[in-house]
Design a protein around this motif. Structure first.
Motif, short mmCIF file in Angstrom:
data_model
loop_
_atom_site.label_atom_id
_atom_site.label_comp_id
_atom_site.label_asym_id
_atom_site.label_seq_id
_atom_site.Cartn_x
_atom_site.Cartn_y
_atom_site.Cartn_z
N LEU A 1 0.83 -1.20 0.00
CA LEU A 1 0.00 0.00 0.00
C LEU A 1 0.87 1.26 0.00
CD1 LEU A 1 -2.88 1.11 0.02
CD2 LEU A 1 -2.80 1.05 2.53
N ASP A 2 1.93 1.25 0.81
CA ASP A 2 2.88 2.37 0.80
C ASP A 2 3.47 2.58 -0.60
OD1 ASP A 2 2.52 2.81 3.48
OD2 ASP A 2 4.63 2.55 4.03
N TYR A 3 3.92 1.48 -1.20
CA TYR A 3 4.51 1.54 -2.54
C TYR A 3 3.53 2.17 -3.52
CZ TYR A 3 5.67 -0.32 -7.18
OH TYR A 3 5.92 -0.46 -8.53
N TYR A 4 2.28 1.74 -3.45
CA TYR A 4 1.26 2.22 -4.39
C TYR A 4 0.96 3.71 -4.17
CZ TYR A 4 -3.16 2.75 -6.83
OH TYR A 4 -4.16 3.20 -7.65
N LEU A 5 0.79 4.10 -2.93
CA LEU A 5 0.40 5.48 -2.63
C LEU A 5 1.53 6.48 -2.83
CD1 LEU A 5 -1.67 4.95 0.65
CD2 LEU A 5 -2.57 5.35 -1.66
N THR B 1 -1.86 8.86 -15.09
CA THR B 1 -1.76 10.28 -14.72
C THR B 1 -0.33 10.80 -14.70
OG1 THR B 1 -1.55 9.83 -12.35
CG2 THR B 1 -3.79 10.00 -13.25
N GLY B 2 0.66 9.89 -14.65
CA GLY B 2 2.05 10.32 -14.56
C GLY B 2 2.45 10.81 -13.19
N LYS B 3 1.58 10.51 -12.19
CA LYS B 3 1.84 10.94 -10.81
C LYS B 3 1.49 9.81 -9.85
CE LYS B 3 0.43 15.63 -11.97
NZ LYS B 3 -0.82 16.15 -12.49
N THR B 4 2.03 9.90 -8.62
CA THR B 4 1.61 8.98 -7.57
C THR B 4 0.24 9.42 -7.04
OG1 THR B 4 2.58 10.29 -5.79
CG2 THR B 4 4.02 8.64 -6.86
N PRO B 5 -0.53 8.52 -6.43
CA PRO B 5 -1.78 8.93 -5.80
C PRO B 5 -1.58 10.05 -4.78
CG PRO B 5 -1.76 6.56 -6.02
CD PRO B 5 -0.40 7.04 -6.44
N ALA B 6 -0.49 9.99 -4.02
CA ALA B 6 -0.21 11.03 -3.03
C ALA B 6 -0.05 12.39 -3.70
CB ALA B 6 1.04 10.69 -2.22
N ALA B 7 0.67 12.43 -4.81
CA ALA B 7 0.88 13.69 -5.53
C ALA B 7 -0.43 14.19 -6.15
CB ALA B 7 1.94 13.52 -6.62
N GLU B 8 -1.22 13.27 -6.68
CA GLU B 8 -2.52 13.65 -7.26
C GLU B 8 -3.42 14.30 -6.21
OE1 GLU B 8 -4.73 10.87 -9.76
OE2 GLU B 8 -2.94 9.61 -9.74
N HIS C 1 12.00 6.58 2.19
CA HIS C 1 11.92 5.12 2.24
C HIS C 1 13.29 4.53 1.96
CE1 HIS C 1 10.75 1.21 0.06
NE2 HIS C 1 10.57 1.01 1.34
N GLY C 2 13.69 3.57 2.77
CA GLY C 2 14.99 2.96 2.53
C GLY C 2 15.34 1.92 3.58
N LEU C 3 16.61 1.55 3.57
CA LEU C 3 17.17 0.64 4.57
C LEU C 3 17.85 1.49 5.64
CD1 LEU C 3 18.79 -2.01 2.20
CD2 LEU C 3 16.88 -2.44 3.76
N PHE C 4 17.48 1.23 6.89
CA PHE C 4 17.97 2.04 8.01
C PHE C 4 18.60 1.15 9.07
CE2 PHE C 4 14.34 4.28 6.20
CZ PHE C 4 14.79 5.58 6.08
N GLU C 5 19.63 1.68 9.70
CA GLU C 5 20.20 1.05 10.89
C GLU C 5 19.70 1.81 12.12
OE1 GLU C 5 24.48 0.07 13.08
OE2 GLU C 5 24.45 1.21 11.20
N VAL C 6 19.28 1.07 13.13
CA VAL C 6 18.83 1.70 14.37
C VAL C 6 20.06 2.14 15.15
CG1 VAL C 6 17.58 1.36 16.54
CG2 VAL C 6 16.78 0.22 14.46
#
Length: 221
Positions: free
Chosen positions: A59-63, A71-78, A103-108
């Motif tokens: 869902l995160d990936y999609y939004l 549309t050439g945009k993400t749903p969030a941008a729309e 979004h990424g790989l993080f070290e705590v």
């Protein structure tokens, strides 16, 4: 800093974005996006232990990430562009937050009351995330895939995580270092998705060692 927005007001705005992104008219695009996400991260099934977390990650990936071919945009941008035209500035700012996620790989790096300090592995940049809940099992030195949402002057976790085993940390860090040196033009997201597939294989192939499943010299199963 947006003083009118607080972490407590985050969820209602997110609910509006989810409703916008999952409207009936978008169902075909949503299904196409799900197939794309499974190709990137490995297909999950309802009886998989990681099913709920992977659906949250999808869902995160999609939004936030996937640019619609329509549309050439993400749903969030729309949605942000819509609200920018019609909503009060405070509300528009809330929806702008969803276009600026990290979004990424993080070290705590540090766990404190109400705060988690993360270091993004590719950039080396530190982020202080506001988190009032105790995240079970999270320890300093852990590596995880996460998404950070700037909201009301705070950084918040989205609901999607992919945890990587402690035994994989050395291999993941070494692969980040190798890619930065040998393949600097390659998107960091490639490794995020590959690690997600490897994490799924840890659940699927219990007979194989974590070290073998996170051997980046070997093609992912």
């Amino acid at each position: 800093m947006d003083t009118a927005l607080t972490p407590m007001s985050y969820q209602p705005y997110l609910d509006q974005l989810i409703a916008f992104g999952s409207s009936e008219a978008r169902k075909p695009d949503l299904l196409e996006a799900k197939a794309e996400y499974f190709r990137l991260t490995g297909e999950v099934f309802e009886d998989d232990k990681l099913f709920e977390l992977r659906m949250a990650s999808f869902l995160d990936y999609y939004l936030y990430d996937r640019v619609s071919p329509l549309t050439g945009k993400t749903p969030a941008a729309e949605l942000y562009e819509q609200r920018l035209q019609s909503a009060p500035p405070e509300e528009a700012n809330a929806f702008r937050s969803f276009t600026e996620t990290v979004h990424g790989l993080f070290e705590v790096r540090k766990l404190a009351k109400g705060m988690v300090r993360l270091r993004e592995l590719f950039s080396g940049k530190d982020f202080d995330v506001t988190e009032r809940r105790h995240i079970a099992g999270l320890e300093t030195g852990d590596v995880l895939e996460a998404r950070l949402v700037p909201f009301g002057g705070h950084l918040l976790f989205s609901s999607a995580f992919c945890y990587h085993p402690a035994l994989a940390l050395k291999a993941i860090k070494a692969e980040v270092k190798r890619r930065k040196k040998k393949e600097p033009e390659r998107p960091a997201k490639d490794l995020v998705w590959e690690c997600a597939r490897r994490a799924l294989n840890v659940e699927r192939y219990r007979q194989l060692s974590v070290e073998k499943l996170y051997d980046f010299e070997q093609k992912v199963l």
